[in-house]
Write a protein that holds these residues in place. Structure first.
Motif, mmCIF file in Angstrom:
data_model
loop_
_atom_site.group_PDB
_atom_site.id
_atom_site.type_symbol
_atom_site.label_atom_id
_atom_site.label_comp_id
_atom_site.label_asym_id
_atom_site.label_seq_id
_atom_site.Cartn_x
_atom_site.Cartn_y
_atom_site.Cartn_z
ATOM 1 N N CYS A 45 -15.846 8.673 -3.682
ATOM 2 C CA CYS A 45 -14.074 8.380 -3.440
ATOM 3 C C CYS A 45 -13.367 7.908 -4.610
ATOM 4 O O CYS A 45 -14.112 6.974 -5.201
ATOM 5 N N GLU A 46 -12.341 8.200 -5.328
ATOM 6 C CA GLU A 46 -12.221 7.451 -6.251
ATOM 7 C C GLU A 46 -11.811 6.632 -6.405
ATOM 8 O O GLU A 46 -11.605 5.768 -6.749
ATOM 9 N N ASP A 47 -10.619 5.938 -5.049
ATOM 10 C CA ASP A 47 -9.967 4.681 -4.462
ATOM 11 C C ASP A 47 -10.934 3.779 -3.718
ATOM 12 O O ASP A 47 -9.925 3.101 -3.203
ATOM 13 N N ILE A 48 -12.136 3.983 -4.223
ATOM 14 C CA ILE A 48 -13.374 3.574 -3.455
ATOM 15 C C ILE A 48 -12.594 1.385 -3.183
ATOM 16 O O ILE A 48 -13.349 1.346 -2.208
ATOM 17 N N ARG A 49 -12.446 1.376 -4.122
ATOM 18 C CA ARG A 49 -12.052 -0.392 -4.587
ATOM 19 C C ARG A 49 -10.882 -1.124 -3.635
ATOM 20 O O ARG A 49 -10.871 -1.829 -2.898
ATOM 21 N N GLU A 50 -10.268 0.121 -3.742
ATOM 22 C CA GLU A 50 -8.861 -0.086 -2.836
ATOM 23 C C GLU A 50 -8.794 -0.320 -1.289
ATOM 24 O O GLU A 50 -9.235 -1.551 -0.369
ATOM 25 N N ARG A 51 -9.725 0.803 -0.805
ATOM 26 C CA ARG A 51 -10.523 1.116 0.776
ATOM 27 C C ARG A 51 -11.279 0.281 0.732
ATOM 28 O O ARG A 51 -11.216 -0.365 2.170
ATOM 29 N N LYS A 52 -12.043 -0.214 0.488
ATOM 30 C CA LYS A 52 -12.762 -1.695 0.209
ATOM 31 C C LYS A 52 -12.295 -2.862 0.987
ATOM 32 O O LYS A 52 -12.887 -3.287 1.821
ATOM 33 N N LYS A 53 -11.603 -3.278 -0.413
ATOM 34 C CA LYS A 53 -10.784 -3.982 0.258
ATOM 35 C C LYS A 53 -9.896 -3.961 0.729
ATOM 36 O O LYS A 53 -9.525 -5.266 1.741
ATOM 37 N N VAL A 54 -9.067 -3.381 1.324
ATOM 38 C CA VAL A 54 -8.740 -3.033 3.241
ATOM 39 C C VAL A 54 -9.198 -2.779 4.477
ATOM 40 O O VAL A 54 -9.234 -3.744 5.462
ATOM 41 N N LEU A 55 -10.548 -2.598 4.037
ATOM 42 C CA LEU A 55 -11.193 -2.374 4.473
ATOM 43 C C LEU A 55 -12.064 -3.967 5.056
ATOM 44 O O LEU A 55 -12.617 -5.192 6.297
ATOM 45 N N LYS A 56 -12.094 -4.566 4.106
ATOM 46 C CA LYS A 56 -13.127 -5.658 4.487
ATOM 47 C C LYS A 56 -12.004 -6.737 5.199
ATOM 48 O O LYS A 56 -12.261 -7.962 5.637
ATOM 49 N N MET A 57 -10.268 -6.703 4.564
ATOM 50 C CA MET A 57 -9.210 -7.947 4.796
ATOM 51 C C MET A 57 -9.310 -7.040 6.576
ATOM 52 O O MET A 57 -8.630 -8.445 7.139
ATOM 53 N N GLN A 58 -9.328 -5.835 7.148
ATOM 54 C CA GLN A 58 -9.299 -5.607 8.176
ATOM 55 C C GLN A 58 -10.486 -6.002 9.013
ATOM 56 O O GLN A 58 -10.403 -6.848 10.374
ATOM 57 N N LEU A 59 -11.895 -6.790 8.456
ATOM 58 C CA LEU A 59 -13.021 -7.275 9.005
ATOM 59 C C LEU A 59 -12.903 -8.380 9.526
ATOM 60 O O LEU A 59 -13.538 -8.937 10.198
#
Length: 79
Positions: A45-59
């Motif tokens: 993914c191009e926006d892996i950092r942003e997606r990772k950040k969102v998933l970590k917040m949800q986790l």
């Protein structure tokens, strides 16, 4: 003011009792989010950092939710 406080306390206890009937939901959510995070690590993914950040917040929120299920019911603190 006392009546309002008492109603809020009763409502809070009712919600806590209701939520305690569904402890598996938090665990399922945690498992699902971990899987998504793991899959994201291997994706291109191009926006892996942003997606990772969102998933970590949800986790984090899911872990906090799970902790609430494991807390013993406590009466509403009096003011």
């Amino acid at each position: 003011m006392y009546k309002v406080h008492r109603k809020i306390a009763k409502c809070r206890l009712a919600i806590l009792k209701w939520r305690n009937n569904f402890p598996g939901n938090a665990r399922k959510k945690i498992k699902s989010l971990k899987k998504l995070l793991s899959d994201l690590q291997t994706s291109d993914c191009e926006d892996i950092r942003e997606r990772k950040k969102v998933l970590k917040m949800q986790l984090k929120e899911a872990y906090e939710e799970e902790e609430l299920f494991n807390l013993p019911s406590q009466p509403f603190p009096s003011i």
